[in-house]
Design a protein around this motif. Structure first.
Motif, PDB file in Angstrom:
ATOM      1  N   LYS A  28       3.033  48.959  31.714  1.00  0.00           N
ATOM      2  CA  LYS A  28       1.762  49.355  32.528  1.00  0.00           C
ATOM      3  C   LYS A  28       1.476  48.201  33.629  1.00  0.00           C
ATOM      4  O   LYS A  28       1.415  48.443  34.679  1.00  0.00           O
ATOM      5  N   ALA A  55      -8.287  56.225  38.847  1.00  0.00           N
ATOM      6  CA  ALA A  55      -7.620  57.710  38.758  1.00  0.00           C
ATOM      7  C   ALA A  55      -6.221  57.494  39.551  1.00  0.00           C
ATOM      8  O   ALA A  55      -5.580  58.458  39.701  1.00  0.00           O
ATOM      9  N   PHE A  56      -6.080  56.130  40.420  1.00  0.00           N
ATOM     10  CA  PHE A  56      -4.557  56.218  41.056  1.00  0.00           C
ATOM     11  C   PHE A  56      -3.533  56.150  40.142  1.00  0.00           C
ATOM     12  O   PHE A  56      -3.345  55.815  39.110  1.00  0.00           O
ATOM     13  N   PRO A  57      -2.290  56.915  40.703  1.00  0.00           N
ATOM     14  CA  PRO A  57      -1.173  56.802  39.588  1.00  0.00           C
ATOM     15  C   PRO A  57      -0.924  55.259  39.384  1.00  0.00           C
ATOM     16  O   PRO A  57      -0.468  54.566  40.278  1.00  0.00           O
ATOM     17  N   ASN A  58      -0.401  55.240  38.133  1.00  0.00           N
ATOM     18  CA  ASN A  58      -0.044  53.979  37.631  1.00  0.00           C
ATOM     19  C   ASN A  58      -0.792  52.660  38.017  1.00  0.00           C
ATOM     20  O   ASN A  58      -0.365  51.416  37.887  1.00  0.00           O
ATOM     21  N   PHE A  59      -2.010  52.833  38.051  1.00  0.00           N
ATOM     22  CA  PHE A  59      -3.069  52.007  38.512  1.00  0.00           C
ATOM     23  C   PHE A  59      -3.279  51.269  37.081  1.00  0.00           C
ATOM     24  O   PHE A  59      -3.670  51.966  36.135  1.00  0.00           O
ATOM     25  N   LEU A 104       4.936  48.931  41.752  1.00  0.00           N
ATOM     26  CA  LEU A 104       4.456  50.220  42.813  1.00  0.00           C
ATOM     27  C   LEU A 104       3.447  49.768  43.793  1.00  0.00           C
ATOM     28  O   LEU A 104       3.454  50.297  45.049  1.00  0.00           O
ATOM     29  N   TYR A 105       2.576  48.737  43.411  1.00  0.00           N
ATOM     30  CA  TYR A 105       1.689  48.430  44.401  1.00  0.00           C
ATOM     31  C   TYR A 105       1.675  47.202  45.215  1.00  0.00           C
ATOM     32  O   TYR A 105       1.305  46.796  45.970  1.00  0.00           O
ATOM     33  N   ARG A 126       4.674  48.150  35.723  1.00  0.00           N
ATOM     34  CA  ARG A 126       4.833  49.291  36.715  1.00  0.00           C
ATOM     35  C   ARG A 126       3.822  49.245  37.931  1.00  0.00           C
ATOM     36  O   ARG A 126       3.905  49.324  38.903  1.00  0.00           O
ATOM     37  N   HIS A 127       2.538  48.586  37.613  1.00  0.00           N
ATOM     38  CA  HIS A 127       1.570  48.483  38.745  1.00  0.00           C
ATOM     39  C   HIS A 127       2.029  47.373  39.633  1.00  0.00           C
ATOM     40  O   HIS A 127       2.066  47.795  40.771  1.00  0.00           O
TER      41      HIS A 127
END
Length: 171
Positions: free
Chosen positions: A96, A124-128, A103-104, A99-100
């Protein structure tokens, strides 16, 4: 009629020459177009091994055992290793965090700071994922992946992940 056949025979004989010329022109055009395509940096197996060695060395220096995770820029898993005696849940936490970061394009600590600042809607953000220890891997300003560690104190996890990146960039 004989004259027409002779003319057609001559025309048929020129087709292979025309086709050959066309194919050569097509190959040249394709070569020119391929030269204009951008090249993309990515994490290959050698880069992954270098980062893992750097992260493992830092974990040893810190006298901790951790799970190490490396992902590509799309958050796809490239490497996952659970250290001896480390809790099974660190497999999920490391993924996790990585991935964060991938992606960010920012450390997973930034997510933790966002939540601490009161922006709970970001959850609620995806993959946050608001947990320190995941870092983006950037080359020439572009995110090419991420590395994370989990199993020690969050600050130490991040130091271990940074050691992996440092090993790659020193190479």
């Amino acid at each position: 009629m004989l004259k027409s056949c002779l003319e057609n025979r001559h025309a048929v004989g020129t087709i292979p020459r025309m086709l050959k010329s066309f194919l050569i022109a097509l190959c040249l055009l394709e070569t020119l177009m391929a030269a204009d395509l951008p090249s993309k940096k990515y994490l290959n197996l050698d880069a992954i091994k270098t980062m893992v060695a750097g992260a493992e060395a830092e974990a040893k220096r810190q006298n901790v055992s951790v799970t190490i995770c490396i992902m590509d820029e799309n958050g796809a898993l490239l490497f996952l290793e659970r250290g001896d005696g480390v809790s099974v849940n660190t497999l999920e936490w490391a993924q996790k965090k990585a991935r964060h970061a991938a992606l960010y394009g920012s450390p997973s600590k930034d997510a933790a700071d966002t939540v601490k600042a009161g922006n709970t809607a970001a959850l609620a953000f995806p993959n946050f994922f608001p947990g320190q220890g995941g870092l983006p891997i950037k080359v020439d300003g572009q995110t090419v992946g991420a590395i994370a560690a989990s199993g020690a104190k969050s600050e130490v996890d991040e130091i271990i992940a940074q050691a992996g990146i440092d090993a790659l960039l020193k190479k």
